[in-house]
Scaffold this motif. Structure first.
Motif, PDB file in Angstrom:
ATOM      1  N   VAL A 403       0.868  -1.245   0.144  1.00 53.04           N
ATOM      2  CA  VAL A 403      -0.078   0.014   0.065  1.00 53.04           C
ATOM      3  C   VAL A 403       0.837   0.988  -0.068  1.00 53.04           C
ATOM      4  O   VAL A 403       1.760   1.273   0.914  1.00 53.04           O
ATOM      5  CB  VAL A 403      -0.844  -0.015   1.172  1.00 53.04           C
ATOM      6  CG1 VAL A 403      -1.786   1.220   1.202  1.00 53.04           C
ATOM      7  CG2 VAL A 403      -1.717  -1.094   1.318  1.00 53.04           C
ATOM      8  N   GLY A 404       0.888   2.075  -1.165  1.00 51.34           N
ATOM      9  CA  GLY A 404       1.341   3.506  -1.111  1.00 51.34           C
ATOM     10  C   GLY A 404       0.636   4.474  -0.875  1.00 51.34           C
ATOM     11  O   GLY A 404      -0.244   4.594  -1.913  1.00 51.34           O
ATOM     12  N   TYR A 431       5.974  -9.276 -12.497  1.00 48.48           N
ATOM     13  CA  TYR A 431       5.216 -10.502 -12.762  1.00 48.48           C
ATOM     14  C   TYR A 431       4.166 -10.865 -11.917  1.00 48.48           C
ATOM     15  O   TYR A 431       4.174 -11.012 -10.596  1.00 48.48           O
ATOM     16  CB  TYR A 431       6.308 -11.729 -12.952  1.00 48.48           C
ATOM     17  CG  TYR A 431       5.359 -12.959 -13.109  1.00 48.48           C
ATOM     18  CD1 TYR A 431       5.202 -13.253 -14.537  1.00 48.48           C
ATOM     19  CD2 TYR A 431       5.157 -13.862 -12.229  1.00 48.48           C
ATOM     20  CE1 TYR A 431       4.355 -14.466 -14.854  1.00 48.48           C
ATOM     21  CE2 TYR A 431       4.317 -14.978 -12.444  1.00 48.48           C
ATOM     22  CZ  TYR A 431       4.111 -15.446 -13.713  1.00 48.48           C
ATOM     23  OH  TYR A 431       3.358 -16.429 -14.047  1.00 48.48           O
ATOM     24  N   GLY A 432       2.801 -10.994 -12.510  1.00 45.85           N
ATOM     25  CA  GLY A 432       1.719 -11.538 -12.003  1.00 45.85           C
ATOM     26  C   GLY A 432       1.027 -10.604 -10.892  1.00 45.85           C
ATOM     27  O   GLY A 432       0.355 -10.675 -10.290  1.00 45.85           O
ATOM     28  N   SER A 433       1.334  -9.303 -11.162  1.00 44.93           N
ATOM     29  CA  SER A 433       1.030  -8.112 -10.209  1.00 44.93           C
ATOM     30  C   SER A 433      -0.517  -7.490 -10.417  1.00 44.93           C
ATOM     31  O   SER A 433      -1.196  -7.981 -11.641  1.00 44.93           O
ATOM     32  CB  SER A 433       2.026  -7.170 -10.047  1.00 44.93           C
ATOM     33  OG  SER A 433       1.770  -6.314 -11.350  1.00 44.93           O
ATOM     34  N   THR A 434      -1.191  -7.086  -9.277  1.00 45.17           N
ATOM     35  CA  THR A 434      -2.307  -6.376  -9.696  1.00 45.17           C
ATOM     36  C   THR A 434      -2.169  -5.152  -8.963  1.00 45.17           C
ATOM     37  O   THR A 434      -1.319  -4.676  -7.920  1.00 45.17           O
ATOM     38  CB  THR A 434      -3.410  -6.933  -8.639  1.00 45.17           C
ATOM     39  OG1 THR A 434      -3.667  -8.425  -9.116  1.00 45.17           O
ATOM     40  CG2 THR A 434      -4.621  -6.528  -8.671  1.00 45.17           C
ATOM     41  N   ILE A 454      -6.176 -11.918  -3.168  1.00 46.65           N
ATOM     42  CA  ILE A 454      -5.681 -11.838  -4.507  1.00 46.65           C
ATOM     43  C   ILE A 454      -4.191 -12.626  -4.419  1.00 46.65           C
ATOM     44  O   ILE A 454      -3.445 -12.482  -3.425  1.00 46.65           O
ATOM     45  CB  ILE A 454      -5.120 -10.374  -4.887  1.00 46.65           C
ATOM     46  CG1 ILE A 454      -6.538  -9.549  -5.061  1.00 46.65           C
ATOM     47  CG2 ILE A 454      -4.328 -10.091  -6.034  1.00 46.65           C
ATOM     48  CD1 ILE A 454      -6.507  -8.194  -5.493  1.00 46.65           C
ATOM     49  N   ASP A 455      -3.863 -13.517  -5.335  1.00 48.32           N
ATOM     50  CA  ASP A 455      -2.533 -14.165  -5.493  1.00 48.32           C
ATOM     51  C   ASP A 455      -1.323 -13.180  -6.026  1.00 48.32           C
ATOM     52  O   ASP A 455      -1.771 -12.456  -6.770  1.00 48.32           O
ATOM     53  CB  ASP A 455      -2.605 -15.482  -6.279  1.00 48.32           C
ATOM     54  CG  ASP A 455      -3.486 -16.438  -5.631  1.00 48.32           C
ATOM     55  OD1 ASP A 455      -3.476 -16.342  -4.162  1.00 48.32           O
ATOM     56  OD2 ASP A 455      -4.129 -17.340  -6.051  1.00 48.32           O
ATOM     57  N   GLY A 456      -0.298 -13.309  -5.751  1.00 48.19           N
ATOM     58  CA  GLY A 456       0.796 -12.556  -6.227  1.00 48.19           C
ATOM     59  C   GLY A 456       1.014 -11.310  -5.406  1.00 48.19           C
ATOM     60  O   GLY A 456       0.171 -11.066  -4.274  1.00 48.19           O
ATOM     61  N   VAL A 457       1.675 -10.418  -6.186  1.00 51.28           N
ATOM     62  CA  VAL A 457       1.842  -9.093  -5.675  1.00 51.28           C
ATOM     63  C   VAL A 457       0.808  -8.159  -5.949  1.00 51.28           C
ATOM     64  O   VAL A 457       0.403  -8.007  -7.217  1.00 51.28           O
ATOM     65  CB  VAL A 457       3.349  -8.505  -6.097  1.00 51.28           C
ATOM     66  CG1 VAL A 457       3.552  -6.930  -5.714  1.00 51.28           C
ATOM     67  CG2 VAL A 457       4.403  -9.353  -5.734  1.00 51.28           C
ATOM     68  N   SER A 458       0.002  -7.487  -4.970  1.00 60.11           N
ATOM     69  CA  SER A 458      -0.867  -6.562  -5.297  1.00 60.11           C
ATOM     70  C   SER A 458      -0.660  -5.183  -4.654  1.00 60.11           C
ATOM     71  O   SER A 458       0.096  -5.146  -3.658  1.00 60.11           O
ATOM     72  CB  SER A 458      -2.275  -7.045  -4.817  1.00 60.11           C
ATOM     73  OG  SER A 458      -2.196  -7.412  -3.410  1.00 60.11           O
ATOM     74  N   TYR A 459      -0.860  -4.077  -5.287  1.00 60.80           N
ATOM     75  CA  TYR A 459      -0.647  -2.806  -4.768  1.00 60.80           C
ATOM     76  C   TYR A 459      -1.781  -2.047  -4.845  1.00 60.80           C
ATOM     77  O   TYR A 459      -2.687  -1.873  -5.739  1.00 60.80           O
ATOM     78  CB  TYR A 459       0.280  -2.357  -5.927  1.00 60.80           C
ATOM     79  CG  TYR A 459       0.717  -0.843  -5.514  1.00 60.80           C
ATOM     80  CD1 TYR A 459       1.078  -0.439  -4.298  1.00 60.80           C
ATOM     81  CD2 TYR A 459       0.654   0.336  -6.504  1.00 60.80           C
ATOM     82  CE1 TYR A 459       1.640   1.122  -3.896  1.00 60.80           C
ATOM     83  CE2 TYR A 459       0.916   1.592  -6.122  1.00 60.80           C
ATOM     84  CZ  TYR A 459       1.592   1.802  -5.034  1.00 60.80           C
ATOM     85  OH  TYR A 459       1.839   3.330  -4.930  1.00 60.80           O
TER      86      TYR A 459
END
Length: 608
Positions: A403-404, A431-434, A454-459
């Protein structure tokens, strides 16, 4: 240690060296010399101290072994062969297409927690796994094999300070001090005392040993297991390429297979097929988890003005009450990111990581290894410091939530050092981000909850200032979706916006409507993945798209839209921050960057 055991460990280490040489020779590439120096260390660890059930890698009582020096992957794969996890045929597929045994380890292997190879990352991630052990109230240990070259990385010392200050006694770093880096000697060479003084200053228990003496290694590992209230570092003096005259302690041999592998195998005593019986962990209770309850997200009235960062904080606290597996981390800005709302409600699940963004992200990766659902928050601008950790989290296929806050020029007077203007591009490339960018409080709250699954890196990108609430409480905002806020058959263009610029786009649409120029407005809250269908419809019906974002021109929302509609051939005008901002009010910043309502209206008029 009995002579028989010493002889067995010496033979096992020789086998690990032989197999490292063979694997690299078969591949025609790799790092056998970096593997050979640490073979004795890992032979004793596997035979005497590691607690691991290879048939059940998901056993929560298993120890964790992280190869921070991931280029020593031949050694890891040789260990897996010795433990019976893989066979010799698979060992010799090292670095080949389709093989699980990649040049640097990844979780494609079930016994590997995280991808390594970008140096300086294994120890910070190990800190996160050790933190999880405390949270779960389990006795497993975290062993991290480091190289001496990577001790030049600042992230190592972020990890050292955090582990020392938290007294993570379940964490042991084993440093292979082989003196030689890629291009020549390391900064401190074989001066293990130099490293000991540094780790000792951070509160670590330090042990200096001969890394080729099984007795000393065994004693040091046992001492680490028995140390209380502080982490341990074992500084082992070794020789790179140990056992093979061609490469032993020689410069210029890094990252290359041996020229005469058969001769080296002969020097090492020939091919062996010894097995190591790794001790399985004792039965342990199930990992401790906190209780959950019903979900009750905060609700905001349409027309109110609320900052999306405030909605994130309140939603995170609500999520924490509903789900006992949610944890939060913050980089000493929780009063600004609003993660403090979670900290006040669930102090045992909140981790203050201080101004150490690399360790912040690495700890989140380590916590998710153990099944926790981490949210890590800081200013959007400061996530750039941790980008390599974010990138490697994508390679690990780790599920972390970033979270930014304080994104864009709209933060106002603080100036450009505090303005996250590259974060959308940065996170879209992982890769694979949301990537999600809410425009109002109810949307921010809903997306905060959505991220948990959510799987992977989410922002999640949040805004400093208060923005009008335009969506009623309780609405869902699925990942990959959008909201059409203005649309008519007479529309001559469509404005695509997200976050703070949604409100500017709506005001511009009203101004244009009054001037007899109807336009549509799309809230593209999901920047990755984008709502291709909605964008395609707008591109084909109006033929004109104007994207507007509080972000740099390169790689953000505008490029996401272009990627989605380029084959459809609409005219696309991108409005974004192109200059170098200075201090000004939020309203002045938007106007100066030419992304406010008047600039949007002017762009539409020029386009038409």
């Amino acid at each position: 240690m009995p002579e028989r055991d010493l002889q067995y460990l010496t033979e096992l280490a020789a086998q690990l060296r032989v197999d490292s040489v063979r694997a690299a020779a078969e591949a025609g590439s790799g790092h056998p010399t970096s593997s050979m120096s640490a073979a004795d260390l890992m032979a004793v660890l596997f035979a005497c101290h590691l607690r691991y059930d290879f048939e059940h890698p998901g056993n929560p009582a298993n120890d964790h072994l992280i190869f921070s020096k991931g280029h020593a992957s031949p050694l890891l794969y040789a260990l897996l062969k010795a433990a019976g996890a893989i066979d010799d045929k698979e060992l010799l597929t090292f670095r080949k297409r389709g093989s699980r045994l990649e040049g640097h380890p990844t979780p494609r292997l079930p016994w590997v927690d995280v991808a390594t190879g970008s140096l300086g990352q294994g120890l910070p991630v190990g800190v996160g796994v050790a933190m999880a052990g405390r949270l779960e109230r389990l006795p497993y240990r975290v062993w991290v094999l480091c190289g001496d070259s990577e001790l030049a990385e600042g992230s190592i010392w972020e990890a050292a300070e955090h582990a020392g200050s938290e007294g993570l006694a379940n964490l042991t770093a084993i440093v292979d001090v082989n003196r030689l880096g890629q291009r020549g000697p390391t900064r401190h060479g074989w001066d293990t005392g130099a490293y000991a003084r540094r780790f000792g200053a951070f509160g670590w228990h330090t042990i200096e040993i001969d890394g080729h003496d099984p007795g000393q290694i065994d004693y040091a590992l046992g001492d680490a297991r028995n140390t209380r209230r502080r982490p341990t570092v074992i500084l082992a003096k070794t020789r790179k390429g140990e056992g093979a005259l061609e490469v032993e302690n020689r410069e210029g041999a890094h990252g290359k297979p041996l020229k005469e592998p058969d001769k080296a195998v002969e020097e090492l005593g020939g091919y062996r097929e010894a097995r190591v019986e790794v001790h399985e962990p004792d039965e342990a209770p199930a990992p401790y988890r906190f209780e959950g309850g019903p979900m009750s997200l905060p609700a905001y009235e349409v027309g109110d003005k609320v900052a999306t960062r405030a909605a994130f904080g309140e939603a995170l606290a609500a999520l924490g009450a509903a789900r006992g597996d949610v944890v939060a981390l913050d980089g000493e800005v929780a009063d600004s990111t609003k993660a403090e709302a979670f900290a006040k409600e669930f102090p045992e699940r909140f981790f203050e990581m201080y101004i150490a963004e690399q360790q912040l992200v690495a700890a989140a990766v380590g916590l998710q290894v153990r099944g926790w659902v981490p949210y890590a928050a800081t200013f959007a601008a400061f996530l750039t410091r941790a980008y390599d950790f974010i990138r490697m989290a994508g390679v690990s296929r780790a599920s972390i939530r970033l979270v930014g806050s304080h994104a864009g020029v709209s933060i106002g007077e603080d100036g450009p050092s505090q303005m996250g203007l590259e974060d959308l591009a940065m996170l879209r490339a992982v890769y694979g981000s949301t990537v999600l960018y809410p425009c109002d409080a109810n949307q921010a709250a809903a997306l905060t909850a959505e991220m948990a699954d959510i799987d992977g890196v989410s922002y999640l990108r949040t805004t400093r200032g208060s923005t009008p609430v335009i969506y009623p409480p309780g609405e869902r905002f699925p990942v990959g979706g959008s909201r059409v806020l203005r649309q008519s058959h007479e529309d001559r263009a469509t404005i695509v916006a997200a976050g703070v610029t949604v409100h500017e786009a709506l005001a511009a649409a009203d101004e244009l409507r009054d001037a007899g120029v109807p336009v549509g407005v799309i809230d593209l809250y999901s920047v990755k993945p984008v709502d291709i269908a909605a964008l395609a419809e707008a591109a084909t019906t109006t033929g004109n798209l104007i994207t507007v974002e509080d972000h740099r021109m390169e790689g953000g929302l505008g490029d996401a839209v272009m990627d989605a509609v380029s084959e459809l051939g609409p005219r696309v005008v991108k409005l974004a921050v192109t200059g170098l901002p200075a201090s000004a009010t939020p309203e002045e910043q938007l106007a100066l960057a030419r992304i406010d309502r008047h600039a949007i209206a002017d762009a539409v008029k020029r386009l038409l």
